[in-house]
Design an enzyme around this catalytic site. Sequence first.
Site, PDB file in Angstrom:
ATOM      1  N   GLN A 129     -15.713   1.465  -5.603  1.00  0.00           N
ATOM      2  CA  GLN A 129     -14.918   0.342  -5.089  1.00  0.00           C
ATOM      3  C   GLN A 129     -13.451   0.755  -5.007  1.00  0.00           C
ATOM      4  OE1 GLN A 129     -16.276  -3.574  -7.095  1.00  0.00           O
ATOM      5  NE2 GLN A 129     -16.947  -1.941  -8.452  1.00  0.00           N
ATOM      6  N   ASN A 130     -13.143   1.935  -5.561  1.00  0.00           N
ATOM      7  CA  ASN A 130     -11.743   2.352  -5.625  1.00  0.00           C
ATOM      8  C   ASN A 130     -11.290   2.916  -4.289  1.00  0.00           C
ATOM      9  OD1 ASN A 130     -11.984   1.639  -8.244  1.00  0.00           O
ATOM     10  ND2 ASN A 130     -12.120   3.721  -9.048  1.00  0.00           N
ATOM     11  N   VAL A 131     -10.019   2.675  -3.989  1.00  0.00           N
ATOM     12  CA  VAL A 131      -9.475   3.205  -2.741  1.00  0.00           C
ATOM     13  C   VAL A 131      -8.750   4.529  -2.991  1.00  0.00           C
ATOM     14  CG1 VAL A 131      -9.365   0.917  -1.674  1.00  0.00           C
ATOM     15  CG2 VAL A 131      -7.362   1.781  -2.917  1.00  0.00           C
ATOM     16  N   ASP A 132      -8.686   4.952  -4.262  1.00  0.00           N
ATOM     17  CA  ASP A 132      -8.036   6.240  -4.539  1.00  0.00           C
ATOM     18  C   ASP A 132      -8.980   7.386  -4.168  1.00  0.00           C
ATOM     19  OD1 ASP A 132      -9.673   7.169  -6.836  1.00  0.00           O
ATOM     20  OD2 ASP A 132      -8.768   5.523  -7.948  1.00  0.00           O
ATOM     21  N   TYR A 153       0.820  -1.215   0.000  1.00  0.00           N
ATOM     22  CA  TYR A 153       0.000   0.000   0.000  1.00  0.00           C
ATOM     23  C   TYR A 153       0.856   1.268   0.000  1.00  0.00           C
ATOM     24  CZ  TYR A 153      -3.970  -3.007   0.087  1.00  0.00           C
ATOM     25  OH  TYR A 153      -4.885  -3.950  -0.285  1.00  0.00           O
ATOM     26  N   ARG A 178       1.322   1.817  -3.626  1.00  0.00           N
ATOM     27  CA  ARG A 178       0.076   2.318  -4.226  1.00  0.00           C
ATOM     28  C   ARG A 178      -0.102   3.809  -3.919  1.00  0.00           C
ATOM     29  NH1 ARG A 178       0.649  -2.056  -5.505  1.00  0.00           N
ATOM     30  NH2 ARG A 178       1.326  -0.867  -7.270  1.00  0.00           N
ATOM     31  N   HIS A 235     -14.521  -0.079  -0.380  1.00  0.00           N
ATOM     32  CA  HIS A 235     -13.365  -0.925  -0.072  1.00  0.00           C
ATOM     33  C   HIS A 235     -12.264  -0.178   0.668  1.00  0.00           C
ATOM     34  CE1 HIS A 235     -14.708  -3.811  -3.515  1.00  0.00           C
ATOM     35  NE2 HIS A 235     -15.405  -3.958  -2.421  1.00  0.00           N
TER      36      HIS A 235
HETATM   37  P1  OAD Z   1     -11.253  -5.012 -12.154  1.00  0.00           P
HETATM   38  O1  OAD Z   1      -9.781  -4.887 -12.414  1.00  0.00           O
HETATM   39  O2  OAD Z   1     -11.789  -6.328 -11.772  1.00  0.00           O
HETATM   40  O3  OAD Z   1     -12.048  -4.536 -13.443  1.00  0.00           O
HETATM   41  C1  OAD Z   1     -11.676  -3.367 -14.128  1.00  0.00           C
HETATM   42  C2  OAD Z   1     -12.689  -3.079 -15.192  1.00  0.00           C
HETATM   43  O4  OAD Z   1     -12.325  -1.840 -15.780  1.00  0.00           O
HETATM   44  C3  OAD Z   1     -12.754  -4.123 -16.315  1.00  0.00           C
HETATM   45  O5  OAD Z   1     -14.106  -4.471 -16.573  1.00  0.00           O
HETATM   46  C4  OAD Z   1     -12.143  -3.384 -17.514  1.00  0.00           C
HETATM   47  O6  OAD Z   1     -12.731  -3.758 -18.759  1.00  0.00           O
HETATM   48  C5  OAD Z   1     -12.483  -1.953 -17.172  1.00  0.00           C
HETATM   49  N1  OAD Z   1     -11.597  -0.940 -17.774  1.00  0.00           N
HETATM   50  C6  OAD Z   1     -10.306  -1.026 -18.154  1.00  0.00           C
HETATM   51  N2  OAD Z   1      -9.879   0.140 -18.672  1.00  0.00           N
HETATM   52  C7  OAD Z   1     -10.926   1.004 -18.617  1.00  0.00           C
HETATM   53  C8  OAD Z   1     -11.138   2.368 -18.989  1.00  0.00           C
HETATM   54  N3  OAD Z   1     -10.156   3.110 -19.518  1.00  0.00           N
HETATM   55  N4  OAD Z   1     -12.356   2.913 -18.779  1.00  0.00           N
HETATM   56  C9  OAD Z   1     -13.367   2.187 -18.238  1.00  0.00           C
HETATM   57  N5  OAD Z   1     -13.231   0.901 -17.883  1.00  0.00           N
HETATM   58  C10 OAD Z   1     -12.024   0.314 -18.052  1.00  0.00           C
HETATM   59  O7  OAD Z   1     -11.602  -3.883 -11.071  1.00  0.00           O
HETATM   60  P2  OAD Z   1     -12.895  -3.757 -10.111  1.00  0.00           P
HETATM   61  O8  OAD Z   1     -14.097  -4.300 -10.787  1.00  0.00           O
HETATM   62  O9  OAD Z   1     -12.913  -2.359  -9.633  1.00  0.00           O
HETATM   63  O10 OAD Z   1     -10.882  -4.711  -4.113  1.00  0.00           O
HETATM   64  O11 OAD Z   1     -12.474  -4.708  -8.933  1.00  0.00           O
HETATM   65  C11 OAD Z   1     -13.277  -4.779  -7.776  1.00  0.00           C
HETATM   66  C12 OAD Z   1     -12.429  -4.985  -6.549  1.00  0.00           C
HETATM   67  O12 OAD Z   1     -11.523  -6.074  -6.750  1.00  0.00           O
HETATM   68  C13 OAD Z   1     -11.502  -3.832  -6.236  1.00  0.00           C
HETATM   69  O13 OAD Z   1     -12.142  -2.813  -5.514  1.00  0.00           O
HETATM   70  C14 OAD Z   1     -10.406  -4.457  -5.439  1.00  0.00           C
HETATM   71  C15 OAD Z   1     -10.230  -5.720  -6.242  1.00  0.00           C
HETATM   72  O14 OAD Z   1      -9.752  -6.821  -5.572  1.00  0.00           O
HETATM   73  C16 OAD Z   1     -10.036  -4.635  -3.066  1.00  0.00           C
HETATM   74  O15 OAD Z   1      -8.842  -4.410  -3.170  1.00  0.00           O
HETATM   75  C17 OAD Z   1     -10.689  -4.839  -1.745  1.00  0.00           C
END
Ligand code: OAD
Length: 229
Positions: free
Chosen positions: A88-91, A55, A58, A106
């Site tokens: 869901q983003n931590v930023d 972290y 990050r 998250h």
């Molecule tokens: P993921 O990495 O699982 O998914 C990212 C999504 O963003 C995918 O569907 C991509 O197609 C899409 N993507 C990529 N580039 C993009 C762009 N320029 N514009 C729009 N979309 C784009 O991330 P999350 O779904 O956020 O949790 O993951 C959920 C959780 O899993 C996170 O919060 C994290 C992780 O483990 C923790 O750390 C607790």
Amino acid sequence: MKKPRLVVLTGAGMSAESGISTFRDSGGLWDKYPVMEVASHEGFVRNPALIHEFYNTRRRELVNARPNAGHTGLKELEQWYDVDIITQNVDDLHERAGSLKVLHLHGELMKVRSMKHPERVYTLGPDNLSTSVDTRDSYGDPVRPHIVFFQEAVPNIEPAIELVEKADVLVIIGTSMAVYPAAGLVNYARRGIPVYYIDPNPAPVPDGVTVLRTTATQGVKELIDILRP
Ligand code: OAD
């Protein structure tokens, strides 16, 4: 007149164009780091030093990143809508874009909390980004990242459900919809409200959802054209 309620659920893709890695795309964070080592409760018990270091890295990335046109576009929508962002983003890029209401599911990267008194949450400054197993708060207690690890409860899911239930419009941006309970939020939308999903590589979604198969910056631009009165 009361503004309609717009609820936006964001995931890692929201910040991809700010240079922050997503998790599950190829080359994403979970390709580079073993997720259960750096982001799970068991991993933290096993090797807390590794998690602090993960972290810290990050945070160093985040302070050099800037909100993108997607983040600022969501702020713009506040002119016409009562906007709640559930992220869901931590930023902190939604906050830095000026969005007024941001609910973090998250946790938050720029915060740590006391391991003895979890209600004691501290915001780190740009000159003070790193923590370790030896970091103590002013009470002498150790701190941990203010992050929801896998295997831990998601305390903000209830308020998030309440927001989605009241939404007049729901927008989902940049998430693979792979992680629950966040991915289940869409099921709480009232029947018949417009639901948009912006993602260049969208996950399967329920019938009736309008998919904008594009990036967050382009998709939010299109969304503003659709939603502005
Ligand atoms: P993921 O990495 O699982 O998914 C990212 C999504 O963003 C995918 O569907 C991509 O197609 C899409 N993507 C990529 N580039 C993009 C762009 N320029 N514009 C729009 N979309 C784009 O991330 P999350 O779904 O956020 O949790 O993951 C959920 C959780 O899993 C996170 O919060 C994290 C992780 O483990 C923790 O750390 C607790």
